[in-house]
Scaffold this motif. Structure first.
Motif, PDB file in Angstrom:
ATOM      1  N   UNK A   1       0.939  -1.175  -0.016  1.00  0.00           N
ATOM      2  CA  UNK A   1       0.067   0.146  -0.107  1.00  0.00           C
ATOM      3  C   UNK A   1       0.963   1.284  -0.148  1.00  0.00           C
ATOM      4  N   UNK A   2       2.225   1.318   0.446  1.00  0.00           N
ATOM      5  CA  UNK A   2       2.725   2.498   0.790  1.00  0.00           C
ATOM      6  C   UNK A   2       2.962   3.546  -0.479  1.00  0.00           C
ATOM      7  N   UNK A   3       3.470   2.775  -1.243  1.00  0.00           N
ATOM      8  CA  UNK A   3       3.958   3.547  -2.629  1.00  0.00           C
ATOM      9  C   UNK A   3       2.724   4.291  -3.126  1.00  0.00           C
ATOM     10  N   UNK A   4       1.606   3.399  -3.143  1.00  0.00           N
ATOM     11  CA  UNK A   4       0.188   4.155  -3.985  1.00  0.00           C
ATOM     12  C   UNK A   4      -0.008   5.309  -2.977  1.00  0.00           C
ATOM     13  N   UNK A   5      -0.151   5.147  -1.693  1.00  0.00           N
ATOM     14  CA  UNK A   5      -0.686   6.059  -0.737  1.00  0.00           C
ATOM     15  C   UNK A   5       0.372   7.244  -0.854  1.00  0.00           C
ATOM     16  N   UNK A   6       1.434   7.287  -0.925  1.00  0.00           N
ATOM     17  CA  UNK A   6       2.478   8.396  -1.057  1.00  0.00           C
ATOM     18  C   UNK A   6       2.286   9.292  -2.388  1.00  0.00           C
ATOM     19  N   UNK A   7       2.134   8.401  -3.566  1.00  0.00           N
ATOM     20  CA  UNK A   7       1.907   9.206  -4.789  1.00  0.00           C
ATOM     21  C   UNK A   7       0.576   9.844  -4.703  1.00  0.00           C
ATOM     22  N   UNK A   8      -0.440   9.141  -4.256  1.00  0.00           N
ATOM     23  CA  UNK A   8      -1.652  10.006  -3.980  1.00  0.00           C
ATOM     24  C   UNK A   8      -1.451  11.326  -3.339  1.00  0.00           C
ATOM     25  N   UNK A   9      -0.770  11.180  -2.080  1.00  0.00           N
ATOM     26  CA  UNK A   9      -0.878  12.350  -1.491  1.00  0.00           C
ATOM     27  C   UNK A   9      -0.157  13.527  -2.195  1.00  0.00           C
ATOM     28  N   UNK A  10       1.035  13.195  -2.957  1.00  0.00           N
ATOM     29  CA  UNK A  10       1.609  13.844  -3.843  1.00  0.00           C
ATOM     30  C   UNK A  10       0.891  14.746  -4.774  1.00  0.00           C
ATOM     31  N   UNK A  11       0.091  13.693  -5.491  1.00  0.00           N
ATOM     32  CA  UNK A  11      -0.578  14.452  -6.644  1.00  0.00           C
ATOM     33  C   UNK A  11      -1.917  15.077  -6.304  1.00  0.00           C
ATOM     34  N   UNK A  12      -2.683  14.634  -5.280  1.00  0.00           N
ATOM     35  CA  UNK A  12      -3.715  15.437  -4.665  1.00  0.00           C
ATOM     36  C   UNK A  12      -3.527  16.415  -3.618  1.00  0.00           C
ATOM     37  N   UNK A  13      -2.693  16.149  -2.726  1.00  0.00           N
ATOM     38  CA  UNK A  13      -2.826  16.894  -1.536  1.00  0.00           C
ATOM     39  C   UNK A  13      -1.848  18.289  -1.820  1.00  0.00           C
ATOM     40  N   UNK A  14      -0.549  17.647  -2.225  1.00  0.00           N
ATOM     41  CA  UNK A  14       0.506  18.829  -2.536  1.00  0.00           C
ATOM     42  C   UNK A  14       0.414  19.668  -3.397  1.00  0.00           C
ATOM     43  N   UNK A  15      -0.226  19.055  -4.595  1.00  0.00           N
ATOM     44  CA  UNK A  15      -0.710  20.036  -5.728  1.00  0.00           C
ATOM     45  C   UNK A  15      -1.111  21.474  -5.334  1.00  0.00           C
ATOM     46  N   UNK A  16      -2.143  21.405  -4.206  1.00  0.00           N
ATOM     47  CA  UNK A  16      -2.913  22.270  -4.175  1.00  0.00           C
ATOM     48  C   UNK A  16      -2.107  23.481  -3.505  1.00  0.00           C
ATOM     49  N   UNK A  17      -0.974  22.765  -2.576  1.00  0.00           N
ATOM     50  CA  UNK A  17      -0.051  23.794  -1.938  1.00  0.00           C
ATOM     51  C   UNK A  17       0.636  24.383  -3.034  1.00  0.00           C
ATOM     52  N   UNK A  18       1.447  23.417  -3.893  1.00  0.00           N
ATOM     53  CA  UNK A  18       2.485  23.956  -4.844  1.00  0.00           C
ATOM     54  C   UNK A  18       1.699  24.840  -5.766  1.00  0.00           C
ATOM     55  N   UNK A  19       0.719  24.517  -6.219  1.00  0.00           N
ATOM     56  CA  UNK A  19       0.248  25.396  -7.627  1.00  0.00           C
ATOM     57  C   UNK A  19      -0.110  26.819  -6.985  1.00  0.00           C
ATOM     58  N   UNK A  20      -0.630  27.005  -5.849  1.00  0.00           N
ATOM     59  CA  UNK A  20      -1.074  28.183  -5.236  1.00  0.00           C
ATOM     60  C   UNK A  20       0.046  28.977  -4.582  1.00  0.00           C
TER      61      UNK A  20
END
Length: 452
Positions: free
Chosen positions: A271-290
């Motif tokens: 599970x670990x790899x998919x969870x971290x990838x998801x956090x990058x794409x969905x959660x951090x994208x908001x912070x990074x883009x804005x």
């Protein structure tokens, strides 16, 4: 005619008429039950990720102002993500508690309890006073609710998967289990769309003052719908059989830790790899883009909504594909592509071109779907029926801490420390490597019957 002979004739007539009745009514009834099972397994994770996405989005956008205003913006965001991690830390408690109950009292019972508990805690988040009103008590209450919510979530996922896996056709376990995995995409889509609509309808000041509360309170509607759906689903045949034989595990958690610890490590590591990838794409994208690229919040939310829709559509496709070619091959393809995308993702984002930003998110979430599609079946197939709920819950919740729980916090901290996205990409690569090792150590379960 003797009474016994009359009974025999009636039984023969019933047997002869059964195929005709089945032909007339069996297919629609079976289709209806399949649809209800899919909805029942999906609704819990939809609510779960609706709740978490509402929190994640608001943590990235405004919670640093509402609950942590005495810190600089990035520090406040990190503290908000730390509170997010509390929801993962408490999951193993729910995994232990509800995993035990799920193997003792049944899958259906636990699913109802966890759904209600999730809905109540999320609704209460929408009623919380802010730091400006009650000071330090405000983030303390937020942490407490996140903790209780995490306990409920820790018991939800495994039961939702088992409802579909243990009821459905055994040669379609990958597809059936993947319906639970579609829930996160639907939940994310609902939450992101709802927040986008609210931000478009109210002014920024009104959103900060009261508009942020609406998505939390609205989750109670999902709870009501979920309870209605799950009332129509019976306990799984495999658990009923164990219960009738009085063969249920007396200490499910202890049995998993003592007899199936290697399988627990494999299921959790996957599970670990998919969870971290998801956090990058969905959660951090908001912070990074804005905050880093200084682009609009609407662009970030739109990219995530489109990517999430693609994720929802492709998860069942890859779940079904794993029924045909195996869980491990499909999963491994996702790991390899994810390792490449961990670096390509930021190249696309840094272009600051809206189309390429949307492409970055879509690509990341489709790659996530390649792993996420077969994941539910893969995890639950590692354990025998008598401890399947406990084993799956522990694997899901423990891996959730290592993977998804701390991922947003680690990603934000890495960027703050190194001022570079390379460190973040290497972190995602390391998480995917753990998943790759787990797959290598696992046995192929796609074509084998469920272990009793």
């Amino acid at each position: 005619m003797s009474h016994q002979h009359s009974i025999a004739l009636q039984a023969e007539e019933a047997a002869l008429s059964a195929p005709a009745q089945q032909g007339a009514h069996g297919a629609p009834a079976k289709k209806s039950m399949t649809s209800r099972l899919a909805a029942a397994s999906m609704i819990g994770t939809t609510l779960e990720w609706y709740d978490f996405t509402v929190y994640n989005t608001l943590a990235a956008l405004i919670f640093n102002h509402l609950f942590f205003p005495s810190f600089d913006p990035l520090s406040g965001t990190i503290l908000a993500f730390s509170t997010y991690a509390v929801g993962y830390i408490s999951r193993p408690i729910g995994g232990v508690l509800f995993g035990h109950l799920g193997d003792k009292l049944g899958r259906r019972f636990v699913l109802v309890v966890t759904l209600v508990l999730m809905g109540i805690t999320t609704g209460l988040m929408g009623l919380l006073p802010t730091y400006a009103s009650v000071g330090i008590l405000s983030p303390i209450l937020l942490v407490a609710l996140r903790f209780v919510q995490g306990v409920a979530l820790g018991g939800e996922w495994a039961g939702a998967v088992l409802i579909s896996v243990e009821h459905g056709a055994q040669d379609k376990r990958g597809r059936n289990a993947s319906w639970t995995q579609v829930g996160p995409s639907f939940g994310t889509l609902l939450a992101t769309g709802f927040i986008a609509a609210i931000t478009a309808l109210v002014s920024p000041d009104d959103f900060l003052a009261w508009g942020w509360r609406i998505p939390f309170i609205a989750s109670l509607l999902l709870v009501g719908f979920g309870l209605w759906i799950r009332r129509g689903v019976e306990e799984t045949p495999l658990f009923k059989e164990l219960d009738e034989k009085h063969a249920t595990a007396k200490t499910p958690i202890g049995d998993v830790l003592r007899d199936h610890w290697r399988r627990l490590l494999i299921a959790g590591g996957a599970r670990i790899g998919s969870d971290v990838l998801y956090a990058l794409v969905v959660v951090f994208t908001l912070t990074y883009v804005t905050t880093v690229l200084d682009l609009s919040r609407t662009l970030a939310l739109t990219a995530i909504m489109i990517g999430t829709a693609c994720n929802a559509l492709t998860v069942p496709v890859f779940g079904a594909l794993s029924d045909r070619i195996g869980r491990r091959p499909v999963y491994a393809i996702g790991v390899v592509l994810g390792a490449i995308w961990a670096f390509a993702f930021f190249v696309l984002l840094d272009s600051a071109q809206p189309l390429l930003i949307v492409l970055a998110v879509i690509g990341g979430l489709v790659i996530h779907a390649i792993m996420y599609g077969p994941q539910a079946a893969f995890v639950t197939e590692q354990f025998p029926t008598r401890v399947r709920y406990a084993g799956s819950s522990l694997a899901y919740t423990l891996a959730g801490i290592v993977g998804g729980g701390f991922a947003p916090l680690i990603i934000a901290s890495l960027f703050r420390s190194y001022h570079s996205t390379t460190a973040i990409s290497l972190y995602v690569l390391a998480a995917l490597a753990i998943t790759g090792v787990a797959l290598f150590a696992a046995r192929e379960t796609g074509r084998s019957p469920l272990e009793e």
